[in-house]
Structures are given as C-alpha cells and as structure tokens.
Design a protein around this motif. Structure first.
Motif, PDB file in Angstrom:
ATOM      1  N   PHE A  97      44.998  22.434  40.434  1.00  0.00           N
ATOM      2  CA  PHE A  97      44.802  23.296  39.268  1.00  0.00           C
ATOM      3  C   PHE A  97      45.739  22.931  38.122  1.00  0.00           C
ATOM      4  CE2 PHE A  97      48.074  25.463  41.712  1.00  0.00           C
ATOM      5  CZ  PHE A  97      48.963  25.906  40.748  1.00  0.00           C
ATOM      6  N   ASP A  98      46.864  22.298  38.412  1.00  0.00           N
ATOM      7  CA  ASP A  98      47.805  21.895  37.362  1.00  0.00           C
ATOM      8  C   ASP A  98      47.449  20.541  36.764  1.00  0.00           C
ATOM      9  OD1 ASP A  98      48.445  20.698  39.833  1.00  0.00           O
ATOM     10  OD2 ASP A  98      50.469  20.233  39.137  1.00  0.00           O
ATOM     11  N   LYS A  99      46.364  19.934  37.251  1.00  0.00           N
ATOM     12  CA  LYS A  99      45.934  18.620  36.758  1.00  0.00           C
ATOM     13  C   LYS A  99      44.572  18.705  36.056  1.00  0.00           C
ATOM     14  CE  LYS A  99      48.350  16.114  40.451  1.00  0.00           C
ATOM     15  NZ  LYS A  99      48.864  17.300  41.180  1.00  0.00           N
ATOM     16  N   GLY A 100      44.196  19.903  35.630  1.00  0.00           N
ATOM     17  CA  GLY A 100      42.951  20.038  34.882  1.00  0.00           C
ATOM     18  C   GLY A 100      41.728  20.312  35.721  1.00  0.00           C
ATOM     19  N   VAL A 101      41.930  20.857  36.938  1.00  0.00           N
ATOM     20  CA  VAL A 101      40.803  21.261  37.779  1.00  0.00           C
ATOM     21  C   VAL A 101      40.800  22.785  37.871  1.00  0.00           C
ATOM     22  CG1 VAL A 101      39.722  21.134  40.057  1.00  0.00           C
ATOM     23  CG2 VAL A 101      40.877  19.126  39.106  1.00  0.00           C
ATOM     24  N   ALA A 102      39.655  23.391  37.582  1.00  0.00           N
ATOM     25  CA  ALA A 102      39.529  24.848  37.615  1.00  0.00           C
ATOM     26  C   ALA A 102      38.693  25.280  38.814  1.00  0.00           C
ATOM     27  CB  ALA A 102      38.882  25.350  36.329  1.00  0.00           C
ATOM     28  N   LEU A 103      38.885  26.516  39.237  1.00  0.00           N
ATOM     29  CA  LEU A 103      38.070  27.101  40.301  1.00  0.00           C
ATOM     30  C   LEU A 103      36.880  27.811  39.674  1.00  0.00           C
ATOM     31  CD1 LEU A 103      37.935  27.717  43.400  1.00  0.00           C
ATOM     32  CD2 LEU A 103      39.036  29.907  42.870  1.00  0.00           C
ATOM     33  N   PHE A 104      35.679  27.469  40.126  1.00  0.00           N
ATOM     34  CA  PHE A 104      34.481  28.146  39.640  1.00  0.00           C
ATOM     35  C   PHE A 104      34.253  29.391  40.497  1.00  0.00           C
ATOM     36  CE2 PHE A 104      30.071  29.008  38.738  1.00  0.00           C
ATOM     37  CZ  PHE A 104      29.941  28.642  37.408  1.00  0.00           C
ATOM     38  N   VAL A 105      34.164  30.533  39.845  1.00  0.00           N
ATOM     39  CA  VAL A 105      34.096  31.827  40.525  1.00  0.00           C
ATOM     40  C   VAL A 105      32.789  32.534  40.165  1.00  0.00           C
ATOM     41  CG1 VAL A 105      35.177  34.108  40.732  1.00  0.00           C
ATOM     42  CG2 VAL A 105      36.606  32.057  40.581  1.00  0.00           C
ATOM     43  N   ILE A 106      32.163  33.148  41.147  1.00  0.00           N
ATOM     44  CA  ILE A 106      30.939  33.923  40.933  1.00  0.00           C
ATOM     45  C   ILE A 106      31.174  35.348  41.424  1.00  0.00           C
ATOM     46  CG2 ILE A 106      28.484  34.166  41.488  1.00  0.00           C
ATOM     47  CD1 ILE A 106      28.389  31.155  41.932  1.00  0.00           C
ATOM     48  N   ILE A 107      30.808  36.320  40.584  1.00  0.00           N
ATOM     49  CA  ILE A 107      30.932  37.735  40.933  1.00  0.00           C
ATOM     50  C   ILE A 107      29.594  38.414  40.639  1.00  0.00           C
ATOM     51  CG2 ILE A 107      32.135  39.904  40.472  1.00  0.00           C
ATOM     52  CD1 ILE A 107      34.504  38.233  39.443  1.00  0.00           C
ATOM     53  N   PRO A 108      28.899  38.918  41.647  1.00  0.00           N
ATOM     54  CA  PRO A 108      27.652  39.636  41.383  1.00  0.00           C
ATOM     55  C   PRO A 108      27.934  41.006  40.775  1.00  0.00           C
ATOM     56  CG  PRO A 108      28.206  39.791  43.702  1.00  0.00           C
ATOM     57  CD  PRO A 108      29.245  38.900  43.084  1.00  0.00           C
ATOM     58  N   VAL A 109      27.089  41.438  39.884  1.00  0.00           N
ATOM     59  CA  VAL A 109      27.205  42.772  39.284  1.00  0.00           C
ATOM     60  C   VAL A 109      25.958  43.556  39.672  1.00  0.00           C
ATOM     61  CG1 VAL A 109      27.535  44.099  37.166  1.00  0.00           C
ATOM     62  CG2 VAL A 109      28.509  41.791  37.357  1.00  0.00           C
TER      63      VAL A 109
END
Length: 234
Positions: free
Chosen positions: A204-216
């Motif tokens: 995450f400190d090297k430009g990689v993000a976590l893709f997160v999904i949240i249902p509503v």
C-alpha cells in the motif's frame, strides 16, 4: 475534536474557487506523487456521475478535510465512489462514516429496486479500519466471504491478491503521505482491520490500493445498526 461541517450537492450548489483552492491544499498535504488540479479534475469535475455529495470539515474556520461521494448508474446498479482526505492532525478515522452511510441509504431509499454498491479503492489502512469496524457487510474482510463475481465486474483490470485470491488490488499513481514512523506503526498494529489490510495489500505504500465493495440494502442497514448499537456508537 468536534469539527464544523458544510455540505454541498452537485445539482444544487457546488464548489467555489476559494473552496477548490482549499481542497487543493488538503490533497497536496495528504497524497504523494499527485497534482492537485489533476485530482480535482478526475474526482470533483468528472461528468459521469449523475450526482455528487460533498462534506467539508472545518476547525475554527479553516478547512481541514473533506469527504466526496459520487453516484453513477450502470444498467440496474448504482455505483457509489468516495474520496476523502484530512490534514494529518485531523485524521480521526470516524469523521466520514455517518455522512457516507446516510447518503448511501438515502440513495437506496429513492430507488430500492436498484442494486447499490460502494465500489472503490481505499489507499489507507486507517481508512479501511474506520469503515470496516462500523460496517455490517464489507468485502474483502476476514469474517465475510466475498463474492468473486463482483470484484471481477467492478475491478476487471485490477490485480489478484495472493492472500485471498480476489481481484481486490489496484495499482494507482499515488500514495498516502505517511512517514516511515507511520508505516512502521501501521505494520506493527494490533488492530485487526489494519492487520488484515496490511496482510492482503502489503504494498500500500508503493501505490497499490485495496479495492473495497460494500452493498447497500436492507440487510446491510440492519447489520450495521446492530453492530454500532452494540459498540455504543449510535
């Protein structure tokens, strides 16, 4: 610390030039390897969403943070995305949760026949924890089995994590402005959500993000309310 808030809606009243300059300063202080004007153009000026909601956070008349929500239509699905940033001394974790939850529920209530998903990247372990510890259903999460098909749909060009075999990573051009001390503290954290984030997304400190999904949906609302009532949040 109690912050004063001011809300803006794209279809009613949007940013003034003074507010844009203030947000640019927040972006500059929060992210590395990024041009604030490019960031504003990508997230605040994008014409694709049919609606944008923005909450500005002030301390003694100084803008110290913001939370932007965008709402886009994909066939029978409403996709919610977010961008949030605060000056370092005002990163309290829970600042954006109630705003994001309320606006997402309001969108769902207006068209409950449509599926609603928050589907976007989280660059910061702290941001993930702030949301995951209060949200009833969030993917990926150590306690929730994630639907592989949704990650393949929403993050088709993303990377697969070797930890959970989900396409839940995204290579982005920016990083959160963490110091080496901050990074060491995050990686040594005993907080379960931060441990999980760092395990699934060690770069995450090297430009990689976590893709997160949240249902509503109704199930989400019930589980989230119960979780927060038990924790004494509401």
């Amino acid at each position: 610390m109690q912050l004063r808030t001011h809300d803006l809606t794209q279809t009613k009243q949007w940013l003034s030039e003074a507010q844009r300059r203030e947000i640019s300063e927040i972006i500059q202080a929060s992210f590395a390897n990024i041009n604030p004007q490019d960031y504003l153009a990508k997230y605040f000026d994008n014409a694709d969403p049919y609606q944008k909601k923005l909450r500005l956070y002030y301390h003694q008349n100084k803008l110290v943070g913001y939370c932007l929500l965008t709402f886009s239509a994909q066939k029978n699905i409403t996709v919610i995305r977010a961008s949030a940033a605060f000056l370092p001394q005002y990163r309290q974790g829970g600042n954006t949760f109630k705003f994001s939850l309320l606006e997402s529920i309001k969108s769902w209530l207006k068209s409950p026949w449509r599926k609603h998903y928050y589907a976007d990247t989280m660059l910061s372990p702290a941001m993930y924890r702030a949301i995951a510890k209060k949200t009833g259903i969030i993917w990926p999460h150590k306690d929730n089995e994630a639907p592989t098909n949704l990650f393949e749909h929403f993050n088709a060009c993303g990377l697969v994590s070797t930890v959970n075999s989900l396409r839940c990573l995204v290579s982005v051009s920016r990083t959160t402005n963490y110091s080496q001390q901050d990074l060491a503290a995050l990686r040594a954290s005993a907080k379960q959500e931060i441990q999980y984030y760092c395990h699934v997304n060690p770069d995450f400190d090297k430009g990689v993000a976590l893709f997160v999904i949240i249902p509503v949906n109704l199930r989400q609302i019930i589980k989230t309310l119960c979780k927060n009532l038990l924790a004494g949040v509401f």
